[in-house]
Motif scaffolding. Structure first.
Motif, PDB file in Angstrom:
ATOM      1  N   ARG A  88      -5.128 -30.995  10.975  1.00  0.00           N
ATOM      2  CA  ARG A  88      -4.445 -30.207  11.392  1.00  0.00           C
ATOM      3  C   ARG A  88      -5.316 -28.584  10.903  1.00  0.00           C
ATOM      4  N   THR A  89      -6.211 -28.906   9.645  1.00  0.00           N
ATOM      5  CA  THR A  89      -6.915 -28.565   8.948  1.00  0.00           C
ATOM      6  C   THR A  89      -7.904 -27.592   9.358  1.00  0.00           C
ATOM      7  N   THR A 105      -7.300 -25.869  12.419  1.00  0.00           N
ATOM      8  CA  THR A 105      -6.680 -24.528  12.300  1.00  0.00           C
ATOM      9  C   THR A 105      -7.956 -23.682  12.574  1.00  0.00           C
TER      10      THR A 105
END
Length: 402
Positions: A222-223, A226
């Protein structure tokens, strides 16, 4: 038509009754045969002793005593042949008039014979037959009842184990098959229950481990995803930049879907129920929806919207227009006019990362999986089918009281 019942209870009962009947008949025949043999042997012995007395008295007095006769004309021919040459013999004669036990002996060229009725012994044999028949019927009935009781107890334990196993398969982690049927040391059903519980525990641990890995991977992705989205937005306008932003968006959507699937897999998700007018709810999101007598239901609007959106996206990606949404009562039906669902999808249900066309790049096969999982949280029933005149049809039936 089956000649033998399917149920283990009735099979066991039938086998016990059949074996009992065979044993009862065999023992009855054995007892009857032995009783008849002993009766005949006893009658022959008595008649032989009597004829010996007659022969002895005839040698002393020259007269036939004890009801015997000398050179009688009705002596059976087989008996006459047996005593020829000075011998002594007995003979059982059965005629329409009755049964007789004969004894004869040849002495001084004459045949001494005497006859006694055998009907009393036949009557005793008939009484024994009646007693054996009643006893056999009693044994058969008793064995049948015993078989039904034993088979019923075994069948009941097995059925309870099957019900418990189904509940475990449906995700009830608090239940064990062994606790449902009770622990009986040395009982095969108990051993089977423990084996099923051990298998279920091992599978549950494996599934939990796989779910944890999936969730961890998605969370770790996810990081950087993003960061990729942010970096893609900073690219100067160009065709390559648009392609990068598009693929980064697909990747972000995939990561979010995987995280959602991981959360739903934990079976800890709870619906936030509120009163929702189903017809208005669907009409605001799908203006072309056909609404008929829609009801107000208590459901989680966020999750229901997720189900509806996923079904619409799946219909647009893999079906053909027009996509028709129908609302009736507490039921939502989404139908397209494409090739319909594959047979294996209808048989096995949605599977992760499986799409209708593996050569297509749009979609990652999680839409139906998430829709089914969210419907389960809502206690709704989601059914996949193919319409009779073509096209895929998905029915979402919301419960009256979740």
């Amino acid at each position: 038509m089956r000649l033998f019942p399917r149920s283990l209870r009735w099979r066991l009962s039938a086998v016990i009754a059949l074996v009992s009947a065979v044993l009862a008949v065999a023992l009855s025949l054995l007892v009857r045969t032995e009783f008849s043999r002993v009766q005949l042997a006893d009658a022959r012995r008595v008649q032989d002793e009597r004829i010996q007395l007659v022969v002895r008295d005839y040698g002393l007095t020259g007269r036939a005593a004890l009801g015997s006769r000398l050179d009688a004309t009705d002596v059976p021919r087989d008996l006459l042949v047996a005593v020829d040459g000075g011998r002594r013999a007995t003979y059982l004669q059965r005629t329409q008039a009755g049964a007789w036990i004969w004894a004869a002996a040849e002495t001084d060229g004459h045949v001494l014979s005497l006859r006694s009725p055998y009907t009393d012994r036949d009557d005793a044999l008939r009484q024994l037959d009646n007693a054996l028949i009643l006893g056999s019927v009693g044994v058969f009935v008793l064995a049948s009842v015993l078989g039904v009781l034993l088979g019923g107890r075994l069948s009941k334990r097995l059925r309870r184990a099957a019900v418990a196993a189904r509940r475990v398969a449906e995700g009830d982690a608090t239940l064990t098959v062994g606790s449902e049927i009770g622990d009986r040391p040395g009982d095969e059903t108990t051993e089977l229950a423990h084996a099923v519980d051990a298998m279920a525990a091992a599978l549950r641990e494996r599934i939990v481990a796989e779910q944890r890995v999936t969730a961890d991977i998605a969370h770790e992705l996810r990081t950087p995803v993003t960061g990729l989205v942010t970096a893609a937005e900073l690219l100067p306008p160009s065709r390559p930049a648009e392609l990068v932003r598009d693929r980064v968006g697909v990747l972000r959507s995939l990561v979010e879907d995987i995280l959602e699937v991981a959360r739903l897999d934990t079976a800890t998700e709870q619906a936030e129920l509120v009163a929702v007018p189903l017809g208005d709810f669907v009409s605001r999101r799908v203006p072309s929806a056909v609404v008929s007598e829609a009801e107000t239901v208590r459901t989680d609007p966020r999750r229901l919207e997720r189900v509806l959106v996923n079904l619409l996206e799946n219909a647009e990606r893999h079906g053909s227009p027009p996509v028709v949404v129908t609302v009736s009562g507490r039921t939502i039906v989404v139908r397209d006019h494409g090739p319909g669902f594959a047979d294996d999808l209808l048989r096995d249900g949605p599977s992760r990362f499986r799409t209708a066309d593996p050569n297509r790049s749009d979609g990652h096969g999680l839409g139906l999986t998430i829709a089914v999982a969210q419907a389960r949280v809502l206690s709704a029933e989601l059914t996949l089918a193919n319409a009779t005149d073509g096209g895929a049809e998905v029915t979402v039936a919301l419960p009256s009281a979740p």
